[in-house]
Design an enzyme around this catalytic site. Sequence first.
Site, PDB file in Angstrom:
ATOM      1  N   ASP A 164       0.511  -1.479  -0.055  1.00  0.00           N
ATOM      2  CA  ASP A 164      -0.084  -0.049   0.160  1.00  0.00           C
ATOM      3  C   ASP A 164       0.876   1.401   0.017  1.00  0.00           C
ATOM      4  O   ASP A 164       1.172   1.665   0.853  1.00  0.00           O
ATOM      5  CB  ASP A 164      -0.729  -0.025   1.168  1.00  0.00           C
ATOM      6  N   HIS A 214      -0.343   4.136  -1.624  1.00  0.00           N
ATOM      7  CA  HIS A 214      -1.499   5.042  -0.983  1.00  0.00           C
ATOM      8  C   HIS A 214      -0.875   6.685  -1.375  1.00  0.00           C
ATOM      9  O   HIS A 214      -1.523   7.463  -1.072  1.00  0.00           O
ATOM     10  CB  HIS A 214      -2.078   5.195  -0.344  1.00  0.00           C
ATOM     11  N   ASP A 239      -3.097  -0.630  -3.845  1.00  0.00           N
ATOM     12  CA  ASP A 239      -3.029   0.623  -3.375  1.00  0.00           C
ATOM     13  C   ASP A 239      -2.296   1.634  -3.922  1.00  0.00           C
ATOM     14  O   ASP A 239      -1.535   2.151  -2.760  1.00  0.00           O
ATOM     15  CB  ASP A 239      -3.362   0.413  -1.365  1.00  0.00           C
ATOM     16  N   ASN A 298      -7.719  -2.369  -3.930  1.00  0.00           N
ATOM     17  CA  ASN A 298      -8.805  -2.312  -4.179  1.00  0.00           C
ATOM     18  C   ASN A 298      -9.294  -0.765  -4.265  1.00  0.00           C
ATOM     19  O   ASN A 298     -10.377  -0.577  -5.020  1.00  0.00           O
ATOM     20  CB  ASN A 298      -9.603  -2.342  -2.574  1.00  0.00           C
ATOM     21  N   HIS A 299      -8.176   0.186  -4.125  1.00  0.00           N
ATOM     22  CA  HIS A 299      -8.255   1.343  -4.257  1.00  0.00           C
ATOM     23  C   HIS A 299      -8.101   1.625  -5.539  1.00  0.00           C
ATOM     24  O   HIS A 299      -8.905   2.493  -6.014  1.00  0.00           O
ATOM     25  CB  HIS A 299      -7.449   2.612  -3.400  1.00  0.00           C
TER      26      HIS A 299
END
Length: 153
Positions: free
Chosen positions: A9, A11, A40, A71-72
């Site tokens: 992740d 992000h 992510d 999922n992002h």
Amino acid sequence: MSLTYAIPDIHGRADLLEAALARIEEHRRCGQATVVSLGDYVDRGPDSAGVIERLMTWDLQELRLVALKGNHEAMMLDACRRPSERDRWLRNGGEETLRSYGSPAGDDFSVVPECHLDWIAQLGLMHADTHRLYVHAAVDPELPLEAQTEETL
């Protein structure tokens, strides 16, 4: 022995991605290695566009990149291609991602290049090597690997 590094992740933190890659380069010293990025890449941080661009234009010759979908990215793809999904993504960091692409208010979906969406659409959901299985989130132990769903992985 070939090395494999996993990066979870990101992000939207291109700075942390670059720092991780520098540490990997330092650690592996020489020879081939694999970097598995676990998804992510977008949302929350200030430079999701930079993270996607960096991964899309991977140029580290001695490091093989395996980029998986999180999922992002799935939310981003859905929101950019299906207007009914936009609110959900915006509530989960989509505004920051749109700002990183140049939308001052974080609400202009047209700023995301189609080539970025196409790249996200083709991302795999899992990667297996001799010793491990890499996924973004989880594996349903009741199902064979080929029957796993995107939502689970």
